[in-house]
Design an enzyme around this catalytic site. Structure first.
Site, PDB file in Angstrom:
ATOM      1  N   HIS A  36       1.597   3.171  -6.530  1.00  0.00           N
ATOM      2  CA  HIS A  36       2.498   3.116  -5.373  1.00  0.00           C
ATOM      3  C   HIS A  36       3.041   4.521  -5.118  1.00  0.00           C
ATOM      4  O   HIS A  36       3.786   5.055  -5.930  1.00  0.00           O
ATOM      5  CB  HIS A  36       3.638   2.133  -5.634  1.00  0.00           C
ATOM      6  CG  HIS A  36       4.548   1.988  -4.462  1.00  0.00           C
ATOM      7  ND1 HIS A  36       4.161   1.372  -3.297  1.00  0.00           N
ATOM      8  CD2 HIS A  36       5.819   2.421  -4.251  1.00  0.00           C
ATOM      9  CE1 HIS A  36       5.159   1.409  -2.425  1.00  0.00           C
ATOM     10  NE2 HIS A  36       6.175   2.048  -2.979  1.00  0.00           N
ATOM     11  N   ASP A  38       5.144   6.703  -2.788  1.00  0.00           N
ATOM     12  CA  ASP A  38       6.104   6.816  -1.689  1.00  0.00           C
ATOM     13  C   ASP A  38       5.928   8.149  -0.968  1.00  0.00           C
ATOM     14  O   ASP A  38       5.972   9.206  -1.608  1.00  0.00           O
ATOM     15  CB  ASP A  38       7.538   6.711  -2.231  1.00  0.00           C
ATOM     16  CG  ASP A  38       7.896   5.289  -2.623  1.00  0.00           C
ATOM     17  OD1 ASP A  38       7.622   4.383  -1.828  1.00  0.00           O
ATOM     18  OD2 ASP A  38       8.433   5.091  -3.735  1.00  0.00           O
ATOM     19  N   ASP A 151       6.308  -3.078  -0.978  1.00  0.00           N
ATOM     20  CA  ASP A 151       7.635  -2.534  -1.276  1.00  0.00           C
ATOM     21  C   ASP A 151       8.662  -2.609  -0.147  1.00  0.00           C
ATOM     22  O   ASP A 151       9.852  -2.456  -0.412  1.00  0.00           O
ATOM     23  CB  ASP A 151       7.508  -1.080  -1.770  1.00  0.00           C
ATOM     24  CG  ASP A 151       8.721  -0.620  -2.571  1.00  0.00           C
ATOM     25  OD1 ASP A 151       9.422  -1.489  -3.130  1.00  0.00           O
ATOM     26  OD2 ASP A 151       8.980   0.591  -2.640  1.00  0.00           O
ATOM     27  N   HIS A 420       8.966   3.333   4.065  1.00  0.00           N
ATOM     28  CA  HIS A 420      10.082   2.455   3.692  1.00  0.00           C
ATOM     29  C   HIS A 420      11.175   3.144   2.874  1.00  0.00           C
ATOM     30  O   HIS A 420      12.150   2.486   2.512  1.00  0.00           O
ATOM     31  CB  HIS A 420       9.550   1.207   2.967  1.00  0.00           C
ATOM     32  CG  HIS A 420       8.750   1.515   1.753  1.00  0.00           C
ATOM     33  ND1 HIS A 420       7.388   1.672   1.781  1.00  0.00           N
ATOM     34  CD2 HIS A 420       9.102   1.706   0.463  1.00  0.00           C
ATOM     35  CE1 HIS A 420       6.946   1.942   0.562  1.00  0.00           C
ATOM     36  NE2 HIS A 420       7.974   1.969  -0.256  1.00  0.00           N
TER      37      HIS A 420
HETATM   38 ZN   LIG Z   1       8.069   2.416  -2.232  1.00  0.00          ZN
END
Ligand SMILES: [Zn+2]
Length: 1002
Positions: A36, A38, A151, A420
Site C-alpha cells: 500500500h 500512499d 484504505d 485519500h
Molecule cells: Zn493509505
C-alpha cells in the site's frame, strides 16, 4: 494511511477467536502480495520514491522473474509511472511486459492514486482514473478489471457506478463502520452486488467484496515471533534505505525449526476467515503500507511456507497459492453463487471503534480542499478553451505540444490531490505543502495557456504608462448560456465599463471586502456556452460620474454593534433586502438574519445563522481526542462570539449584507464574517439561477487551539431531523438523525461535497458548496456546516508523524442557499451546483493610455446543451488510444506504439444527465442531442465513438462479468439503447454518464 494504530487489537483477535464451521469444499487461500503506497501522507512523493517506492518495483520485478508461481498486484500509477519513466532499465521494462503477459503482475484500480471517496468530486475521481488508465493503455495496452479501494475512510455509492462504467468486473473496499462490518461478517454478507444508483440499470451494477476485520494488512503479532509475523522485510526507513539492507522489525526467517509454527498461524487465520464467507475461497492479502521494498526476503520466506502447507494439505485442510485479484475473483465467479443486492446507500460515515468517528477529515485543511476544487475548475475551463482553440482551426501561434504539457501538469496535480491522505487533510504539513505547490504550479501553467488563447492581442507597447484600466476576457466553461455577476478588484473608485461593441454594461462599484484600499467592480454578464465576453474597464474622474458609461457607486448603510445576548424588541425593526425571488429580513436589534420569504410561493421561513465552536480535548489521558481524521467534541457547540456588526451595501445590481462577528466586545478584529449577496436580476430565462440563489462568503479564523468551527443555520422547517447530503456531487443520500448511545454528535456528521438540504412539506433549504465540508443536523430544522478546525493533541502516534492539525490559517469559503418549494428547488439544485463549481473565468490585461478598444463581435458558435445535460468534459486527451485494440497490442509488441505524440484530432466528450429518474416532470426526461449540431462550431463531425468511462474500451466490445443475484436484478430505469456506431444523435437517460471520442473533418 495504514491501520498500524489498531494492529494490537487485530493481533488479539487472531489469538482469541476460535475457528468457526467452514463452508463445504476444500478451503483455498489466495495469498495476494501487495504494497500500500500512499501518494503522500507523512512523507512527500519524492521522499517515498527514495526510501522505498522505487525499490518495490525494482525488487518485485526481479523476484517475480525468479519464481514463476509468484504474483504481485500494483495499484498507484503515480509511483509506478515515476519508476517506469525515471528508474527502470530497458531490461526491467521488458520483464514488466513479460510478467503482464503471463498475468503474474497485475495492475488493479489503475488510477494515479487510490482516491478518497468521501470528500472528492466525481469529476476529479474520473480524471485521476483516466490519467492512470491512459498511461497503462498507451504503454501496455492494459485495461484494469478490478478495483482495490482498501484504505479510503468510508465508501461512497458513486464508486460502484464509476467502476462499472470503467469496465471493472468487481469492486473491493474495506473501511466501513465497525458495527456494520461485524454484523456483515457474522451473516456472511461481505459480498454482494451493489446497485449504486437508483436511476441506473443493471449495466452499472458491480460485484463488491468488503474486506473482513483484518482489512488489507496481513495479521501480525503471531505468538512465537517477536517481530511482525509475515513481514520479513521489516519496516521502510526514511530518508533512504539502510546501506546494510537490515531494516527494523524484520521477522524471524522461516527455518526448519519454526516452519510448522508459521504454517499453523497462517492456517488458523485462514480458517477463522473462511467462516465469514459463503464460498471456501479466502482472499489473504499479504502486505501492508510500504511493504515489498525488499521483495527477495519476502518471497524467499513465503515460498517454502506455502510449499510446506500444500505438502501437508490434508493435515491442515487448506491449500494455498499466490494470486492476483483476477485469480481470486475468477475462482469466486466460477463458483456460480447467487448474491444479494445492496441498494444505492453508501457506507458513510466510518467509525473504526466506539469513540473513533472518522468525520473530522470532512473539514480538515479546508484551504487545501478549496484550492483542489479551484484547480479542478480551472482545468475544466482550460480543457474546453484549448479544444475550442484547436477546432475548427488554430488561429494563433500557440504550440499545441506546450499547451498539452500545461494541461497535463494540472491534470496530474489535481489527480494527485484526490489521494485519500491528500484532499482529506490527513497528511503532515510538509506533504500538504507539496500538494499545494503542485496545484499552484499547474494552475499557473494553465492560466498562462488561457491568457495566450483569450488575450491574443499583442502586448501593450511602451514602458512608462501606468494602467488606465483593464480589458477583461470572460470565458463561460459551461455548455449553457449563463447570466451571472463577475467581480473584479480595481484600484480606482470610478470606472466606465463597456462591452465588445463599446456599449455600456450593467455594473456597480463598492468598497472591497478584501482590501480597504481597493474596490470591487461587479459586472453583470450573459455568456453563451463555451464562449467569451470581452469588457473594457477604464478609470474615470469622479466628476465624470454622470456619464452613462460609469459604473454607479453602491451606498453603504452601517448598523451599530450589537451584543450576542441582546434581546429583540417588541415590534422589532426588520430591515428588508429584496429581489424578484426573495425577501431577506434582518433584525436591527440583533444584526442577525430573521427570516427569508420565497416570493414565488409567498412562504416565509424563519431562519437565523451564527457561528459556534466545538471544543476538543488535546490530552489523550483525559479522553478521546479530535485530530485530522477523528471528530470527538467534548460537548455540544457553543457560540464563539460576543458582538456582531452589520453593514449593507446597496446597489442597483446587487445588495451585500456584511456581518462581522467579534469574539470579545473589545476586540479590534473580527474572527468571523458573512457576506450575503442578493442579485437584483429578473428571473427571465437566463437570469433564473442568479435571481434564485443567496450567495454567501465566509471568513473564518484564525481559531484558538482545539476548536472546531461551524456555521449553524436554524429554521422553523419541521425537518424531523432528516438531512440530505451528496455523494461526490453525483447523488443525494438521506441522512436521518441516529440516536447513538456513544458519540452521537460526530457519528451524525456526513460529507457534503457539493450540496446538502433540509426540508418540510412546504419548503426545502438547499446549501451548495464550492469545497467539501462536514455537515450535520443536530436538531429539528437545523443544518450545520463545519468550516474550519485547529487541533493539537499529545497522542504519541500523531506527534511521531507530525499529524496534528495546528492550522492557523484564515479560511474563505462560499455557500449558495436556495429556498423554495420542493418542485422549484429540485429543478434548480443540480444546475446551480454545477454553476457554482464552474463559474466564468476572468482573464485581465492592463490597458495603457493610448490603446483603443478593439470591438469584437459575439462568438458566433456557442455550444449549447439541454438544461438537464451537463458537459462533463470537452478536451483533447494526452494519451494514445486506439480504435483497434488488436492492432494497438500488435504495435506495442513490435515496440512502436504508432504516433509519437498524443492525437490532437481526437476530442473527448463526456455527457452527464444531472437528474434522477422521476424527480422532475420535465428535467428527468431523457435528453437527446445531435452532436453534429451541438458541436457544429468546432467543425464537421465525421465519427462518434462511444467509449468506457476512462476511454480505454470501445463500449461495443466491453463485456463485464455477470454475477447472479438473488431476487433478479433491480431493474432501475431504462438506459440508453445501443447506438449504431457513427450515429451522431445521442439520448442520455437520467443519471447516465456517457463518454465519446469525437472526430471532426480535418
Ligand atoms: Zn493509505
Amino acid at each position: 494511511m495504514g491501520p498500524l494504530r489498531w494492529l494490537p487489537l487485530f493481533g488479539q483477535l487472531l489469538l482469541l477467536w476460535p475457528p468457526a464451521a467452514r463452508p463445504a469444499g476444500p478451503i483455498r487461500a489466495f495469498v495476494v502480495p501487495h504494497s500500500h503506497m500512499d501518494v503522500g501522507w507523512v512523507y512527500t512523493v519524492q521522499e517515498s520514491m527514495r526510501a522505498y517506492a522505487a525499490n518495490v518495483y525494482t525488487t518485485v520485478v526481479a523476484e517475480l522473474i525468479r519464481g514463476e508461481r509468484r504474483r504481485f498486484i500494483a495499484v498507484e500509477q503515480e509511483f509506478f509511472r515515476l519508476w517506469w519513466d525515471g528508474v527502470a532499465s530497458e531490461q526491467q521494462k521488458q520483464q514488466v511486459c513479460q510478467l503482464l503477459d503471463e498475468g503474474r503482475l497485475e495492475f488493479v484500480l489503475g488510477g494515479q492514486v487510490m482516491h478518497d471517496e468521501a470528500v472528492t468530486h466525481l469529476d476529479d475521481q474520473i480524471l485521476q482514473l483516466t490519467e492512470g488508465h491512459g498511461f497503462l493503455y498507451e504503454t501496455f495496452g492494459i485495461r484494469p478489471r478490478f478495483s482495490w479501494h482498501v484504505d479510503p475512510f468510508g465508501a461512497s455509492a458513486t464508486t460502484p457506478t464509476l467502476f462499472a462504467l470503467a469496465g471493472f468486473n468487481a469492486h473491493l473496499i474495506s473501511r466501513i463502520d465497525y458495527n456494520l462490518k461485524d454484523a456483515m461478517q457474522e451473516a456472511q454478507g461481505l459480498q454482494f452486488v451493489w446497485h449504486g444508483s437508483p436511476s441506473l440499470s443493471e449495466q452499472q451494477e458491480i460485484f463488491t467484496h468488503v474486506m473482513d476485520q483484518y482489512s488489507y494488512c496481513t495479521p501480525s503479532h503471531i505468538p512465537f515471533s517477536n517481530r511482525s509475523g509475515f513481514y520479513w522485510n521489516g519496516v521502510a526507513v526514511f530518508p533512504e534505505p539502510p546501506p546494510d539492507g537490515v531494516y527494523p522489525n524484520m521477522s524471524e526467517p522461516v527455518t526448519v525449526a519454526n516452519i510448522h509454527l508459521y504454517a499453523e498461524a497462517l492456517v488458523a487465520n485462514v480458517k477463522q476467515r473462511v467462516a465469514w464467507f459463503r464460498t471456501p475461497h479466502v482472499l489473504w492479502p499479504w502486505g501492508c503500507d510500504k511493504q515489498f521494498f525488499n521483495a527477495s526476503v519476502q518471497f524467499d520466506n513465503m515460498d517454502p511456507l506455502l510449499e510446506y502447507i500444500n505438502n501437508h494439505s490434508a493435515q491442515f485442510g487448506i491449500s494455498v497459492q499466490y494470486a492476483t485479484l483476477n485469480d481470486y475473483f475468477q475462482a469466486l465467479h466460477a463458483s456460480n453463487m447467487t448474491w444479494g443486492i445492496h441498494d444505492h446507500h453508501d457506507f458513510l460515515p466510518y467509525s473504526s471503534e466506539p469513540r473513533q468517528a472518522w468525520t473530522g477529515f470532512y473539514t480538515s485543511r479546508s484551504t487545501l480542499k478549496g484550492l483542489a476544487r479551484q484547480a479542478s475548475a480551472l482545468l475544466y475551463a482550460g480543457e474546453s478553451m484549448f479544444t475550442r482553440y484547436m477546432w475548427p482551426d488554430p488561429h494563433g501561434t500557440l504550440d499545441p505540444t506546450w499547451a498539452l504539457q500545461q494541461l497535463q501538469q494540472l491534470r496530474w496535480a489535481v489527480s494527485e490531490v484526490q489521494h485519500h491522505d491528500a484532499i482529506t487533510g490527513t497528511e503532515s504539513p510538509k506533504v500538504e505543502s507539496m500538494y499545494m505547490e503542485h496545484l499552484r504550479m499547474g494552475m499557473l501553467g494553465v492560466r498562462k495557456l488561457m491568457a495566450s488563447i483569450a488575450l491574443d492581442r499583442p502586448p501593450v507597447s511602451g514602458t512608462d504608462t501606468s494602467p488606465v484600466g483593464y480589458s477583461a476576457s470572460v470565458y463561460n466553461p459551461l455548455a449553457w448560456k449563463i447570466t451571472t455577476i463577475i467581480t473584479l478588484t480595481v484600484a480606482f473608485p470610478s470606472v466606465s465599463v463597456t462591452d465588445e461593441l463599446g456599449h455600456p454594461v450593467s455594473a456597480q462599484i463598492q468598497n472591497s471586502t478584501k482590501d480597504p484600499s481597493a474596490y470591487d467592480l461587479l459586472i453583470l454578464t450573459t455568456i453563451p456556452g463555451l464562449s467569451y465576453r470581452h469588457y473594457q474597464v477604464r478609470r474615470t474622474l469622479e466628476d465624470q460620474a454622470s456619464t452613462r458609461l460609469v459604473a454607479p457607486r453602491a451606498n453603504t448603510l452601517k448598523f451599530s454593534l450589537k451584543l450576542r445576548n441582546q434581546t429583540s424588541q417588541e415590534g422589532k425593526l426588520l430591515v428588508p433586502v429584496t429581489n424578484d425571488c426573495y425577501t431577506l429580513l434582518f433584525d436591527q436589534d440583533t444584526n442577525m438574519l430573521h427570516s427569508i420569504r420565497d416570493r414565488q410561493s409567498n412562504h416565509t421561513v424563519h431562519m437565523t445563522q451564527e457561528f459556534l465552536e466545538y471544543q476538543a480535548n488535546g490530552d489523550v489521558k483525559q479522553g478521546p481526542i479530535s485530530d485530522n481524521y477523528l471528530f470527538a467534541p467534548n460537548d455540544t457547540a457553543e457560540p464563539s462570539w460576543e458582538a456582531v456588526g452589520m453593514e449593507m451595501v446597496v446597489g442597483a445590481l446587487a445588495t451585500d449584507i456584511r456581518q462581522y462577528f467579534y469574539r470579545n466586545i473589545t476586540d479590534q478584529d473580527y474572527i468571523y464574517s458573512i457576506n450575503t449577496r442578493l442579485a437584483h436580476v429578473h428571473p427571465s430565462l437566463a437570469g433564473e439561477l442568479l435571481c434564485q440563489r443567496i450567495e454567501q462568503q465566509y471568513r473564518v479564523g484564525p481559531l484558538d487551539l482545539n476548536r472546531e468551527a461551524i456555521l449553524r443555520t436554524s429554521s422553523d422547517l419541521n425537518t424531523q431531523q432528516v438531512l440530505y447530503s451528496d455523494n461526490n456531487g453525483y447523488q443525494m443520500q438521506r441522512r436521518p438523525y441516529k440516536a447513538f448511545k456513544s458519540n452521537p454528535i460526530p457519528r451524525n456528521y456526513y460529507p457534503m461535497v457539493q450540496s446538502a438540504f433540509i426540508e418540510d412539506d412546504k419548503s426545502r433549504l438547499v446549501l451548495l458548496a464550492e469545497r467539501a465540508h462536514g455537515v450535520s443536523s443536530q436538531e429539528n430544522g437545523q443544518v450545520e456546516v463545519m468550516l474550519h478546525r485547529r487541533l493539537w493533541n499529545n497522542l504519541a502516534w500523531d506527534l511521531k508523524y507530525n499529524l496534528t492539525l495546528n492550522d492557523t490559517s484564515v479560511v474563505h469559503s462560499v455557500l449558495w442557499l436556495l429556498l423554495g418549494p420542493k418542485s422549484t428547488t429540485t429543478a434548480l439544485h443540480p444546475r446551480s451546483g454545477v454553476a457554482l463549481q464552474h463559474r466564468p473565468v476572468v482573464l485581465l490585461k492592463e490597458l495603457a493610455g493610448e490603446e483603443t478598444p478593439v470591438h469584437r463581435p459575439h462568438d458566433p458558435w456557442p455550444v449549447t446543451l439541454p438544461p438537464n445535460l451537463h458537459l462533463q468534459i470537452l478536451s483533447i486527451p494526452g494519451w494514445k488510444y486506439s480504435r483497434n485494440h488488436t492492432q494497438h497490442l500488435k504495435n506495442l509488441q513490435r515496440g512502436h506504439p504508432g504516433m509519437s505524440q498524443a492525437n490532437l484530432h481526437r476530442v473527448l466528450l463526456r455527457l452527464h444527465h444531472l437528474y434522477e429518474a422521476g424527480e422532475d416532470p420535465v428535467l428527468s426526461r431523457p435528453a437527446t442531442v445531435d452532436l453534429k449540431v451541438a458541436l457544429g462550431g468546432l467543425g464537421s463531425v465525421v465519427a462518434v465513438e462511444e467509449r468506457s468511462l476512462t476511454g480505454t474500451w470501445d463500449v461495443q466490445t466491453l463485456k463485464r462479468w455477470h454475477w447472479r443475484t438473488k431476487d433478479g436484478h433491480l431493474k432501475g430505469y431504462p438506459t440508453s439503447p445501443r447506438r449504431s456506431p457513427g450515429d451522431s444523435i445521442v439520448t442520455v437517460y437520467p443519471k447516465e454518464i456517457r463518454t465519446f471520442f469525437i472526430h471532426f473533418q480535418q
